[in-house]
Design a protein around this motif. Structure first.
Motif, PDB file in Angstrom:
ATOM      1  N   VAL A  36       0.880  -0.932   0.030  1.00 53.28           N
ATOM      2  CA  VAL A  36       0.021   0.195  -0.023  1.00 53.28           C
ATOM      3  C   VAL A  36       0.975   1.037   0.103  1.00 53.28           C
ATOM      4  O   VAL A  36       1.713   1.408   1.015  1.00 53.28           O
ATOM      5  N   ASP A  37       0.837   1.989  -1.219  1.00 51.82           N
ATOM      6  CA  ASP A  37       1.884   3.061  -1.162  1.00 51.82           C
ATOM      7  C   ASP A  37       1.085   4.453  -0.915  1.00 51.82           C
ATOM      8  O   ASP A  37       0.001   4.519  -1.236  1.00 51.82           O
ATOM      9  N   THR A  38       2.073   5.534  -0.614  1.00 51.00           N
ATOM     10  CA  THR A  38       1.611   6.640  -0.394  1.00 51.00           C
ATOM     11  C   THR A  38       0.891   7.238  -1.649  1.00 51.00           C
ATOM     12  O   THR A  38       1.060   7.160  -2.667  1.00 51.00           O
ATOM     13  N   GLY A  39      -0.145   8.087  -1.318  1.00 53.58           N
ATOM     14  CA  GLY A  39      -0.877   8.807  -2.489  1.00 53.58           C
ATOM     15  C   GLY A  39      -1.992   7.834  -2.992  1.00 53.58           C
ATOM     16  O   GLY A  39      -2.456   8.270  -4.001  1.00 53.58           O
ATOM     17  N   THR A  40      -2.185   6.677  -2.426  1.00 54.41           N
ATOM     18  CA  THR A  40      -3.177   5.597  -3.187  1.00 54.41           C
ATOM     19  C   THR A  40      -4.423   5.403  -2.387  1.00 54.41           C
ATOM     20  O   THR A  40      -4.042   5.006  -1.146  1.00 54.41           O
ATOM     21  N   VAL A  41      -5.634   5.379  -3.025  1.00 55.03           N
ATOM     22  CA  VAL A  41      -6.385   4.716  -2.300  1.00 55.03           C
ATOM     23  C   VAL A  41      -6.632   3.234  -3.046  1.00 55.03           C
ATOM     24  O   VAL A  41      -6.691   3.019  -4.283  1.00 55.03           O
ATOM     25  N   HIS A  42      -6.204   2.341  -2.017  1.00 49.89           N
ATOM     26  CA  HIS A  42      -6.038   1.014  -2.353  1.00 49.89           C
ATOM     27  C   HIS A  42      -7.369   0.276  -1.981  1.00 49.89           C
ATOM     28  O   HIS A  42      -7.408   0.105  -1.021  1.00 49.89           O
ATOM     29  N   CYS A  43      -7.970  -0.227  -2.827  1.00 50.80           N
ATOM     30  CA  CYS A  43      -9.157  -1.047  -2.872  1.00 50.80           C
ATOM     31  C   CYS A  43      -8.713  -2.581  -2.470  1.00 50.80           C
ATOM     32  O   CYS A  43      -8.202  -3.326  -3.659  1.00 50.80           O
ATOM     33  N   LEU A  44      -9.581  -3.216  -1.676  1.00 49.72           N
ATOM     34  CA  LEU A  44      -9.471  -4.429  -1.656  1.00 49.72           C
ATOM     35  C   LEU A  44     -10.974  -5.346  -1.659  1.00 49.72           C
ATOM     36  O   LEU A  44     -11.723  -4.922  -0.850  1.00 49.72           O
ATOM     37  N   VAL A  45     -11.090  -5.917  -2.632  1.00 50.83           N
ATOM     38  CA  VAL A  45     -11.955  -6.483  -2.771  1.00 50.83           C
ATOM     39  C   VAL A  45     -12.334  -8.247  -2.876  1.00 50.83           C
ATOM     40  O   VAL A  45     -11.050  -8.743  -3.126  1.00 50.83           O
ATOM     41  N   THR A 178      -3.434  12.163   0.468  1.00 45.51           N
ATOM     42  CA  THR A 178      -2.404  13.055  -0.551  1.00 45.51           C
ATOM     43  C   THR A 178      -1.452  12.317  -0.732  1.00 45.51           C
ATOM     44  O   THR A 178      -1.145  11.020  -0.645  1.00 45.51           O
ATOM     45  N   ASP A 179      -0.330  12.744  -1.187  1.00 42.71           N
ATOM     46  CA  ASP A 179       0.900  12.187  -1.418  1.00 42.71           C
ATOM     47  C   ASP A 179       1.749  11.803  -0.213  1.00 42.71           C
ATOM     48  O   ASP A 179       2.583  10.787  -0.257  1.00 42.71           O
ATOM     49  N   GLU A 180       1.373  12.207   0.949  1.00 41.44           N
ATOM     50  CA  GLU A 180       1.751  11.625   2.210  1.00 41.44           C
ATOM     51  C   GLU A 180       1.028  10.458   2.596  1.00 41.44           C
ATOM     52  O   GLU A 180       1.575   9.836   3.931  1.00 41.44           O
ATOM     53  N   ARG A 181      -0.134  10.457   2.473  1.00 43.44           N
ATOM     54  CA  ARG A 181      -1.046   9.368   3.107  1.00 43.44           C
ATOM     55  C   ARG A 181      -1.404   8.265   2.003  1.00 43.44           C
ATOM     56  O   ARG A 181      -1.151   8.348   1.000  1.00 43.44           O
ATOM     57  N   ALA A 182      -1.987   7.211   2.749  1.00 46.29           N
ATOM     58  CA  ALA A 182      -2.723   6.372   1.940  1.00 46.29           C
ATOM     59  C   ALA A 182      -3.813   5.471   2.455  1.00 46.29           C
ATOM     60  O   ALA A 182      -4.061   5.874   3.690  1.00 46.29           O
ATOM     61  N   ALA A 183      -4.956   4.898   1.865  1.00 45.13           N
ATOM     62  CA  ALA A 183      -5.999   4.266   2.299  1.00 45.13           C
ATOM     63  C   ALA A 183      -6.281   2.992   1.798  1.00 45.13           C
ATOM     64  O   ALA A 183      -6.088   2.738   0.648  1.00 45.13           O
ATOM     65  N   LEU A 184      -6.249   2.008   2.621  1.00 43.57           N
ATOM     66  CA  LEU A 184      -6.551   0.609   2.310  1.00 43.57           C
ATOM     67  C   LEU A 184      -7.767   0.285   2.747  1.00 43.57           C
ATOM     68  O   LEU A 184      -8.272   0.474   3.799  1.00 43.57           O
ATOM     69  N   VAL A 185      -9.057   0.189   1.595  1.00 46.18           N
ATOM     70  CA  VAL A 185     -10.343   0.052   2.028  1.00 46.18           C
ATOM     71  C   VAL A 185     -11.063  -1.212   1.456  1.00 46.18           C
ATOM     72  O   VAL A 185     -10.552  -1.818   0.177  1.00 46.18           O
ATOM     73  N   SER A 186     -11.355  -2.248   2.379  1.00 47.32           N
ATOM     74  CA  SER A 186     -12.187  -3.080   1.918  1.00 47.32           C
ATOM     75  C   SER A 186     -13.513  -2.834   1.512  1.00 47.32           C
ATOM     76  O   SER A 186     -14.053  -2.324   2.472  1.00 47.32           O
TER      77      SER A 186
END
Ligand SMILES: Nc1ncnc2c1ncn2[C@@H]1O[C@H](COP(=O)(O)OP(=O)(O)OP(=O)(O)O)[C@@H](O)[C@H]1O
Length: 262
Positions: A36-45, A178-186
């Motif tokens: 999970v990388d900075t600046g990404t909304v990373h969806c998990l399905v 933002t470029d400093e943050r990320a989200a992992l969302v199931s």
């Protein structure tokens, strides 16, 4: 959401390397690797029982993996689980104060805006235990955000939330990452996250079957223009199914400066 021109400036906030989690004969996670990388909304399905919640719990250090390694790279982590957890006998405002004391959160004016966008500002004096399912979920998200975490981990944030609030949640997530943050969302609502999606991981029977950045999704088995449909087709074709939620707990967890589980 990431500007793809910045793609080479991302750094991982969370990495899984060949992670396994076994419950008896069940492989809830079977060699999962992802970043999970900075600046990404990373969806998990993935279909029911595919390992999403286990992955989230392992990521947060709440469940110890049976093998492989998990690294949280110097990140403060905020998390919300499938079933919101807070103090039902306290008001919304009191919950925010108590969780703030526990996590050391001292949110600035930006957090008032978050509460307003979640329409929780009008619910401050309400007993949390009396909140509707959707507002309970939104309080859980607010608690996860309160410490302004670099990594936000949300397990099924859309369940019970009305259409307007779901759209607002997606917009909030897009603004927050933002470029400093990320989200992992199931989520089971890939269609709703499509516009802000930067990275997609599909799991089935504990294994990663798709792991692509949004810009390379077209090279996977999924159609970026019809994500939900092609995801359902993929899973149905593999003998899986999609469905509703069940769940566990919630709150805000500070994983600290660096957390490694091996
Ligand atoms: N504590 C546990 N003990 C035994 N088996 C478990 C436990 N937790 C999860 N499992 C099993 O691990 C597998 C993955 O479960 P998990 O809850 O991670 O799936 P999920 O993708 O989150 O499902 P859903 O979409 O229904 O929430 C399932 O077969 C489940 O029965």
């Amino acid at each position: 959401m990431t500007d793809t021109s910045d793609a080479d400036t991302t750094e991982p906030l969370l990495t899984f390397d060949e992670v396994e989690k076994r419950y008896g004969d069940t492989a809830a996670l079977d060699g999962v690797s992802l970043s999970v990388d900075t600046g990404t909304v990373h969806c998990l399905v993935g279909p029911n029982g595919s390992g999403k919640s286990t992955l989230v719990r392992v990521a947060l250090g709440l469940t110890r993996p049976s093998g492989g390694s998990v690294e949280c790279h110097g990140s403060t982590v905020g998390c919300g689980f499938q079933t919101p957890t807070f103090y039902p006998d306290l008001t919304v405002g009191e919950n925010l104060d108590v969780f703030g004391d526990i996590t050391g959160a001292d949110p600035g004016p930006w957090f008032e805006d978050v509460l307003a966008r979640l329409r929780l500002d009008r619910e401050r004096d309400r007993l949390a235990g009396d909140l509707s399912g959707g507002f309970a979920k939104k309080l859980d998200v607010a608690l996860a955000l309160q410490k302004e975490p670099r990594l936000l981990v949300l397990d099924e944030p859309m369940s019970d939330v009305d259409d307007v609030s779901r759209a607002e949640l997606v917009a909030l997530l897009d603004d927050y990452v933002t470029d400093e943050r990320a989200a992992l969302v199931s989520t089971h609502r890939l269609d709703e996250f499509g516009p802000v999606l930067d990275h997609l991981t599909v799991v089935e029977s504990g294994r990663v079957v798709v792991d692509e950045r949004a810009e390379t999704l077209a090279s996977s088995a999924l159609d970026p223009d019809s994500l939900q449909r092609s995801y359902v087709d993929l899973v149905a074709g593999n003998g899986g199914g999609d469905g509703s939620d069940d769940g566990s707990d919630a709150g805000a967890v500070d994983v600290g400066s660096s957390d490694t589980v091996e």
